[in-house]
Design an enzyme around this catalytic site. Sequence first.
Site, PDB file in Angstrom:
ATOM      1  CG  HIS A  98      -0.486   0.135   2.524  1.00  0.00           C
ATOM      2  ND1 HIS A  98      -0.236  -0.946   3.337  1.00  0.00           N
ATOM      3  CD2 HIS A  98      -0.170   1.224   3.261  1.00  0.00           C
ATOM      4  CE1 HIS A  98       0.198  -0.520   4.517  1.00  0.00           C
ATOM      5  NE2 HIS A  98       0.248   0.799   4.495  1.00  0.00           N
ATOM      6  CG  ASP A 130      -0.100  -4.199   2.714  1.00  0.00           C
ATOM      7  OD1 ASP A 130       0.057  -3.552   1.662  1.00  0.00           O
ATOM      8  OD2 ASP A 130      -0.193  -3.666   3.838  1.00  0.00           O
ATOM      9  CB  SER A 211       3.038   1.532   6.151  1.00  0.00           C
ATOM     10  OG  SER A 211       1.813   1.521   6.816  1.00  0.00           O
TER      11      SER A 211
END
Length: 398
Positions: A98, A130, A211
């Site tokens: 992402h 992901d 992230s």
Amino acid sequence: MTAVAALALTAGLVGGAGSAATYLATKDQGASGASATALDQSTATIKAASNTPAGSVSQVANKVLPSVVLITISTSQGSGNGSGIVLSKDGLILTNNHVAEAGGGEGLSVTFNNGKTVKATVVGADPVTDLAVIKASGVSGLTPATLGSSADLNVGQDVVAIGSPLGLSGTVTSGIVSALDRPVPSSGEGESQTTVTDAIQTDAAINPGNSGGALVNMAGQVVGINSSAILSGSGGSGGSGGSGGSGQQEGGSIGLGFAIPIDEARPIAQQLIAEGRAEHAQLGVAAGTSTGSDGVSNGATLGTVTAGGAAAKAGLQQGDVITKVDDRQIADSDALVAAVRSYRPGDKVTLTYVREGKTHTASVTLGTDGGNVQRAGDSSGQDQQEQEQNQQSPPWAS
């Protein structure tokens, strides 16, 4: 800005009161013949105390910081930030899908711990897990991270999270492993959330921009890829992991952060580097959550069982309720998908299931999705969670 200023002012007032109290006490002691204050400590004592003890957060940070990067996302819709982990001396970097996806595959740049910034391109991306691998341009001599084993983790074990929350590169936070094998929805813009990650839960602060960063043990070994968190004040599912721009999430860490185990990330990253895509273990079912009369979920009920798939070959049927994968309890359909996803194609597992009130076991050789990525509305290629009514999604974001 107002909140920050108020906090700073409050700290100043508290500090001022403390200083006054210390002064009065010192003055009284001086009058009675008492001697040394903290100001009189020898510099030798101070230097000795500042030495980094083995296994400390400081030692871990010193080791890992050169291997964690700030990723800047720039598109026509805005900009944001994420994090990444250096895999090779020549610029291969592991991050979340992402994060790479938010940059549109082209609007990515990487800033290293020494402040150098270069452009980056996507080598391979995998929405199912992901994860993504990007390549920094024109670099050499980087410091690859040391990868550990997430299988060795224990609940309560100390861990350190390193990344770039809100674009603040090189941020270090610490905590413990709060839970293991936590089913957590994967995030991504434009993708249906039909898969889950078998995550490590930690109370180390993880915020938007973390992230793709590193979750490491106290030996400085990467044990997880920070991926998402439940944030205070967040009203819905998280999209882009970047801070700033249209992907920015409101609220901050409340000690509920999640990381993709490195044992699951490693083979995916290897395939992404070699082939640009990755395969995933597959049971060949669509499942919903089985709920008892007390309202407590007690397994994953099989809806569709794909003909010729791994489950069908092992004799499982529609209506069977899977309660365990090997020794792992399965409470619902999310847990089933997460458990299967933690294995690799071709692995053999033992499923415990209930059929017409009787418990059975079956040995299953997991199949593969062949690297096919499921898109919204496509029922092929991945194990499925059936739609369930009135199910609230927690506010995942990172």
